[in-house]
Design a protein around this motif. Sequence first.
Motif, PDB file in Angstrom:
ATOM      1  N   ALA A 343       0.835  -1.209   0.000  1.00 59.00           N
ATOM      2  CA  ALA A 343       0.000   0.000   0.000  1.00 59.00           C
ATOM      3  C   ALA A 343       0.864   1.252   0.000  1.00 59.00           C
ATOM      4  CB  ALA A 343      -0.925  -0.016   1.214  1.00 59.00           C
ATOM      5  N   PHE A 344       1.956   1.240   0.774  1.00 56.47           N
ATOM      6  CA  PHE A 344       2.856   2.397   0.799  1.00 56.47           C
ATOM      7  C   PHE A 344       3.482   2.627  -0.580  1.00 56.47           C
ATOM      8  CE2 PHE A 344       3.666   0.965   5.405  1.00 56.47           C
ATOM      9  CZ  PHE A 344       2.649   1.761   5.884  1.00 56.47           C
ATOM     10  N   VAL A 345       3.998   1.554  -1.178  1.00 58.95           N
ATOM     11  CA  VAL A 345       4.712   1.683  -2.453  1.00 58.95           C
ATOM     12  C   VAL A 345       3.759   2.064  -3.578  1.00 58.95           C
ATOM     13  CG1 VAL A 345       6.029   0.420  -4.199  1.00 58.95           C
ATOM     14  CG2 VAL A 345       6.572   0.128  -1.770  1.00 58.95           C
ATOM     15  N   ALA A 346       2.607   1.407  -3.643  1.00 60.02           N
ATOM     16  CA  ALA A 346       1.647   1.728  -4.702  1.00 60.02           C
ATOM     17  C   ALA A 346       1.167   3.169  -4.578  1.00 60.02           C
ATOM     18  CB  ALA A 346       0.464   0.766  -4.642  1.00 60.02           C
ATOM     19  N   GLY A 347       0.943   3.621  -3.345  1.00 58.02           N
ATOM     20  CA  GLY A 347       0.536   5.009  -3.143  1.00 58.02           C
ATOM     21  C   GLY A 347       1.592   5.981  -3.623  1.00 58.02           C
ATOM     22  N   LYS A 348       2.851   5.669  -3.332  1.00 55.12           N
ATOM     23  CA  LYS A 348       3.940   6.540  -3.783  1.00 55.12           C
ATOM     24  C   LYS A 348       3.998   6.597  -5.309  1.00 55.12           C
ATOM     25  CE  LYS A 348       8.962   6.783  -4.070  1.00 55.12           C
ATOM     26  NZ  LYS A 348      10.244   6.149  -3.701  1.00 55.12           N
ATOM     27  N   ILE A 349       3.945   5.439  -5.952  1.00 53.79           N
ATOM     28  CA  ILE A 349       4.075   5.410  -7.411  1.00 53.79           C
ATOM     29  C   ILE A 349       2.930   6.170  -8.072  1.00 53.79           C
ATOM     30  CG2 ILE A 349       4.097   3.899  -9.430  1.00 53.79           C
ATOM     31  CD1 ILE A 349       5.472   1.779  -7.678  1.00 53.79           C
ATOM     32  N   ARG A 350       1.724   6.001  -7.562  1.00 54.22           N
ATOM     33  CA  ARG A 350       0.582   6.707  -8.158  1.00 54.22           C
ATOM     34  C   ARG A 350       0.708   8.218  -7.955  1.00 54.22           C
ATOM     35  NH1 ARG A 350      -2.839   2.993 -10.009  1.00 54.22           N
ATOM     36  NH2 ARG A 350      -2.957   0.952  -8.971  1.00 54.22           N
ATOM     37  N   ASN A 351       1.230   8.646  -6.812  1.00 53.60           N
ATOM     38  CA  ASN A 351       1.410  10.081  -6.596  1.00 53.60           C
ATOM     39  C   ASN A 351       2.555  10.637  -7.438  1.00 53.60           C
ATOM     40  OD1 ASN A 351      -0.729  10.413  -4.813  1.00 53.60           O
ATOM     41  ND2 ASN A 351       0.504   9.918  -3.013  1.00 53.60           N
ATOM     42  N   CYS A 352       3.588   9.837  -7.678  1.00 57.82           N
ATOM     43  CA  CYS A 352       4.652  10.251  -8.607  1.00 57.82           C
ATOM     44  C   CYS A 352       4.067  10.464 -10.002  1.00 57.82           C
ATOM     45  CB  CYS A 352       5.746   9.185  -8.668  1.00 57.82           C
ATOM     46  SG  CYS A 352       6.806   9.093  -7.214  1.00 57.82           S
ATOM     47  N   ARG A 353       3.217   9.554 -10.390  1.00 61.13           N
ATOM     48  CA  ARG A 353       2.578   9.655 -11.709  1.00 61.13           C
ATOM     49  C   ARG A 353       1.735  10.929 -11.802  1.00 61.13           C
ATOM     50  NH1 ARG A 353      -2.138   8.116 -14.277  1.00 61.13           N
ATOM     51  NH2 ARG A 353      -1.861   7.272 -16.391  1.00 61.13           N
TER      52      ARG A 353
END
Length: 566
Positions: A343-353
Amino acid sequence: MPDAPPDGYVPARMLNEFAYCPRLAYLEWVQGEWADNPDTLDGKFVHRNVDREDRRPVPVPGESADSPTLHARSVRLENEALGLVAVVDLLEVDGTTVTPIDYKKGEAPDLPEGAWEPERVQLCAQGLLLRAAGYTCDAGVIYFSASKRRVTIPFDDTLVARTLALLADFRRVAAAGTIPPPLVDSPKCPRCSLVTLCLPDETNLLRLGLPAAPVDDSATRPPGAGKVRALLAPNDDARPLSVSEPGARVGKSGERVVVELKGEKLAEVRLADVSHLCLFGPVQISAQALAELADRDIPVCHFSSGGWFRSMTTGLAHKNVELRIRQFAVAADPPAATKLAAAFVAGKIRNCRTLLRRNASDDVTMTLNALADAATAAERAESVPTLMGIEGMAAKRYFAAFGGLFKEATGFIFDGRNRRPPTDPVNAILSFLYAMLAKELTVAAQASGLDPMRGFLHVPRYGRPSLALDLAEEFRPLLADSVALSLVNTGEIKPEHFVRRSVGVNMTPAGRRAVLSAWERRLESEVTHPLFGYTLTYRRVLLVQARLLARLLLGEIPDYPAFRTR
């Protein structure tokens, strides 16, 4: 927080809380949570006289008082058989009969019973203690300060039975180790001192199984879900105080923190207005100031001159042992830890996008697609090492495009992420901001009863706040990267704000002040929560996320909802 009673003894005050809200009693008694609000402070003011210790002796049972009526203040009672303890605000002794008097700050309600059940139960518990001590006690009195009225409460069989039943229920709930669910759309919640920790509406929304995505149509909510009320203040009145002038000294003068340099006063701030203190490099702090800050649960964060977050000085550890036990248990369970880390990593990647999509002037479609795929892969990852590989590849793609967001006219060039030490100004800014973010989330985790050192994604290492780094992942692009981008593109920070050393690049004191100023502005900016729909500052969002993690670890919500913007 009130003084702790002897082991195994339940305070009469806690029966009041349990009758009012079982969850509130559990938070205070089992998890050791406490917070003041205007109501609790008003209550302390009302009790200011009766809380003074009274040295006059109370007659032993069966003896009459020397005077017709004797009053004793702040009388402590406890009984092993009942397992109860109480402090009676005022004890009225008339002959061989004693009457406990409890002070309340509000107005007397218009009820046949004379008072609400929680207040009557608390008073009855005091009466039971007096009876157990051998006194004759047939009734008590509640004095309502706002209406200046005494209300007599008879200790009849019905009230006694209800009090004993609540005592038994409270012991059972406390021993079960499962926190009671939040009240649903209750009018009690807005004025509760623990509402910002309990998160009743947020927890109810998530435990009812709504998707962790923006909800615009209340008709899609399950029956009883209601609307998420803005029960949290959008911001905290207290702010961090940062001191970065080499040789400065932080001291205490009365109710204020004073910062001086070579005898000259640089700043003076009320203690009540300081959320935490940040010291950069060779800054001293007096023992008196350190002790006062610890007593008030105001952390002191220590940084190197270059902004490396080195340590944090606090008072005694948070009392919520139950939460930390759950945290360590989940961290030791690979599937559960991986689910959280994902959840932490997916949230980060989506916010980077999102940051790239909003700010890129060039065509970054391929990068956006790759990041979307990486976020999906992260959500499906079955181990932390796999997650770290996905995160590393996504970061490489992201930072390759991130450099194109800086305006050429600024003279700043970003060719990729480097650190320890950073070799260019942009990386120096990013490293400093990531340290600030880790500090904020270390403070938030500690305030929420979590151990900042035990994470789920980042491997525990001596001195590293792994949990704070976990929580920071989803906020790196939203807070740190966006601030760095704004600082450079608006010209708020310039090449002359940096000095090149033999092994890297450092910011000058003026550059550090500029970055700190922009960082604080970003944290104080308001955002509409994508899931709950209310407005709050980013600093408040960090605290909410830490407390949602606590709710997950305690088994109240099924998934951790990473904070994502559109």
